[in-house]
Design a protein around this motif. Structure first.
Motif, PDB file in Angstrom:
ATOM      1  N   LEU A 106     -42.673 -17.967  20.091  1.00  0.00           N
ATOM      2  CA  LEU A 106     -42.497 -18.775  18.884  1.00  0.00           C
ATOM      3  C   LEU A 106     -41.517 -19.913  19.123  1.00  0.00           C
ATOM      4  N   THR A 107     -40.471 -19.640  19.878  1.00  0.00           N
ATOM      5  CA  THR A 107     -39.472 -20.675  20.151  1.00  0.00           C
ATOM      6  C   THR A 107     -39.875 -21.558  21.335  1.00  0.00           C
ATOM      7  N   LYS A 108     -40.482 -20.955  22.358  1.00  0.00           N
ATOM      8  CA  LYS A 108     -40.806 -21.716  23.570  1.00  0.00           C
ATOM      9  C   LYS A 108     -42.098 -22.518  23.434  1.00  0.00           C
ATOM     10  N   VAL A 109     -43.100 -21.917  22.788  1.00  0.00           N
ATOM     11  CA  VAL A 109     -44.412 -22.566  22.700  1.00  0.00           C
ATOM     12  C   VAL A 109     -44.565 -23.353  21.397  1.00  0.00           C
ATOM     13  N   LEU A 110     -44.254 -22.704  20.279  1.00  0.00           N
ATOM     14  CA  LEU A 110     -44.406 -23.365  18.982  1.00  0.00           C
ATOM     15  C   LEU A 110     -43.189 -24.179  18.589  1.00  0.00           C
ATOM     16  N   LYS A 111     -42.090 -24.052  19.363  1.00  0.00           N
ATOM     17  CA  LYS A 111     -40.861 -24.823  19.133  1.00  0.00           C
ATOM     18  C   LYS A 111     -40.243 -24.565  17.763  1.00  0.00           C
ATOM     19  N   LEU A 112     -40.376 -23.322  17.273  1.00  0.00           N
ATOM     20  CA  LEU A 112     -39.744 -22.963  16.015  1.00  0.00           C
ATOM     21  C   LEU A 112     -38.254 -22.749  16.229  1.00  0.00           C
ATOM     22  N   SER A 113     -37.508 -22.874  15.142  1.00  0.00           N
ATOM     23  CA  SER A 113     -36.080 -22.599  15.217  1.00  0.00           C
ATOM     24  C   SER A 113     -35.855 -21.097  15.381  1.00  0.00           C
ATOM     25  N   LYS A 114     -34.660 -20.742  15.795  1.00  0.00           N
ATOM     26  CA  LYS A 114     -34.319 -19.327  15.959  1.00  0.00           C
ATOM     27  C   LYS A 114     -34.494 -18.572  14.648  1.00  0.00           C
ATOM     28  N   ASP A 115     -34.075 -19.165  13.551  1.00  0.00           N
ATOM     29  CA  ASP A 115     -34.189 -18.491  12.250  1.00  0.00           C
ATOM     30  C   ASP A 115     -35.648 -18.307  11.848  1.00  0.00           C
ATOM     31  N   GLU A 116     -36.474 -19.349  12.068  1.00  0.00           N
ATOM     32  CA  GLU A 116     -37.892 -19.248  11.734  1.00  0.00           C
ATOM     33  C   GLU A 116     -38.564 -18.170  12.573  1.00  0.00           C
ATOM     34  N   ALA A 117     -38.272 -18.175  13.872  1.00  0.00           N
ATOM     35  CA  ALA A 117     -38.874 -17.194  14.766  1.00  0.00           C
ATOM     36  C   ALA A 117     -38.432 -15.786  14.416  1.00  0.00           C
ATOM     37  N   SER A 118     -37.166 -15.642  14.052  1.00  0.00           N
ATOM     38  CA  SER A 118     -36.635 -14.327  13.697  1.00  0.00           C
ATOM     39  C   SER A 118     -37.333 -13.766  12.466  1.00  0.00           C
ATOM     40  N   ALA A 119     -37.542 -14.615  11.459  1.00  0.00           N
ATOM     41  CA  ALA A 119     -38.200 -14.156  10.228  1.00  0.00           C
ATOM     42  C   ALA A 119     -39.626 -13.702  10.507  1.00  0.00           C
ATOM     43  N   ILE A 120     -40.347 -14.469  11.335  1.00  0.00           N
ATOM     44  CA  ILE A 120     -41.729 -14.109  11.670  1.00  0.00           C
ATOM     45  C   ILE A 120     -41.756 -12.830  12.492  1.00  0.00           C
ATOM     46  N   ALA A 121     -40.838 -12.710  13.453  1.00  0.00           N
ATOM     47  CA  ALA A 121     -40.806 -11.520  14.303  1.00  0.00           C
ATOM     48  C   ALA A 121     -40.556 -10.260  13.484  1.00  0.00           C
ATOM     49  N   ILE A 122     -39.620 -10.325  12.562  1.00  0.00           N
ATOM     50  CA  ILE A 122     -39.313  -9.161  11.727  1.00  0.00           C
ATOM     51  C   ILE A 122     -40.524  -8.804  10.861  1.00  0.00           C
ATOM     52  N   GLU A 123     -41.201  -9.827  10.333  1.00  0.00           N
ATOM     53  CA  GLU A 123     -42.392  -9.596   9.507  1.00  0.00           C
ATOM     54  C   GLU A 123     -43.502  -8.919  10.315  1.00  0.00           C
ATOM     55  N   GLN A 124     -43.730  -9.401  11.528  1.00  0.00           N
ATOM     56  CA  GLN A 124     -44.807  -8.842  12.339  1.00  0.00           C
ATOM     57  C   GLN A 124     -44.469  -7.450  12.865  1.00  0.00           C
ATOM     58  N   LEU A 125     -43.205  -7.207  13.183  1.00  0.00           N
ATOM     59  CA  LEU A 125     -42.820  -5.849  13.585  1.00  0.00           C
ATOM     60  C   LEU A 125     -43.007  -4.876  12.425  1.00  0.00           C
ATOM     61  N   ALA A 126     -42.719  -5.318  11.218  1.00  0.00           N
ATOM     62  CA  ALA A 126     -42.967  -4.473  10.048  1.00  0.00           C
ATOM     63  C   ALA A 126     -44.466  -4.217   9.893  1.00  0.00           C
ATOM     64  N   HIS A 127     -45.265  -5.233  10.196  1.00  0.00           N
ATOM     65  CA  HIS A 127     -46.719  -5.126  10.089  1.00  0.00           C
ATOM     66  C   HIS A 127     -47.264  -4.007  10.973  1.00  0.00           C
TER      67      HIS A 127
END
Length: 247
Positions: A106-127
């Motif tokens: 998310l950060t390396k390829v999509l160039k999202l910020s750390k906060d954006e990537a963290s929110a998505i990661a937590i959401e997907q791990l919950a998924h």
């Protein structure tokens, strides 16, 4: 039937002068779950790897969401963003936590910020049922949990198609169920999926279409009922009969 999101036309693949895929033609439609079955060495995984160009086809065309991904002028890295792939081996970075593994692309390829990537990661791990394991390292997780992290990592990129290559074959039997349950949830949610699997029960329950391959060709395809209850080809009958004897 919706438009094909994956279309394979006359695909051939040769390794060391041996043709391992022979004129494969296959369409996968949006929201469809296609399970690919067949004996070891039949070309199933090679076909899957050709879809996202981990293996470059010798000839033929591979189209994903309207783009021929094996055309010379195609930006393959851009095209691959539409394809999530989960392998038999988990391929997690051992020095990163579950959350860190999901965040990385998310950060390396999509160039999202750390906060954006963290929110998505937590959401997907919950998924995938691992919200309470976000800070665990791969060595602290079971094989099934590691595989679910790998699924979360792929889903985080919001792919249009998910490719699964024998994702339960290296797991202990008691860990297989949790991974298959995640895949069942994805199927129910409308994710387009191409699944190479030896899990016959899963294929029978979840697949919209079952493809049987042997010796580099598609021998037979149809609904789960067609393939499991009334296969037409002798090779399909022999393969399924052998599995029943094993079980």
């Amino acid at each position: 039937m919706s438009k094909a999101i994956v279309e394979i036309k006359d695909l051939k693949k040769t390794f060391a002068n041996e043709e391992v895929l022979h004129s494969i033609n296959l369409q996968v439609h949006k929201g469809e779950v296609v399970c690919i079955l067949g004996p070891s060495g039949s070309g199933k995984s090679t076909l899957l790897r050709c879809i996202n160009l981990l293996e470059v086809p010798t000839s033929g065309e591979v189209w994903v969401d309207g783009t021929q991904i094996n055309a010379k002028n195609t930006d393959i890295n851009k095209a691959r963003r539409h394809l999530g792939m989960v392998f038999q081996q988990f391929n997690l970075f051992p020095h990163k936590t579950a959350q860190g593994n999901v965040e990385l692309a998310l950060t390396k390829v999509l160039k999202l910020s750390k906060d954006e990537a963290s929110a998505i990661a937590i959401e997907q791990l919950a998924h995938v049922g691992l919200a309470d394991r976000a800070d665990y390292y791969p060595s602290q997780l079971s094989g099934g949990q590691q595989q679910r992290v790998a699924i979360a990592r792929a889903l985080a990129m919001e792919p249009k198609v998910m490719l699964f290559d024998e994702v339960t074959s290296s797991l202990d039997p008691e860990l297989v169920r949790d991974v298959l349950n995640v895949m069942r949830d994805l199927a129910r949610g409308g994710m387009t999926m191409v699944v190479v699997t030896h899990e016959m029960g899963f294929a029978r329950e979840v697949a919209d279409r079952v493809v049987f391959m042997d010796e580099g060709v598609i021998v037979e395809e149809g609904s789960p009922e067609d393939i499991f209850e009334k296969p037409k080809n002798e090779r399909t009958k022999n393969f399924l009969g052998h599995l029943i004897e094993q079980n």
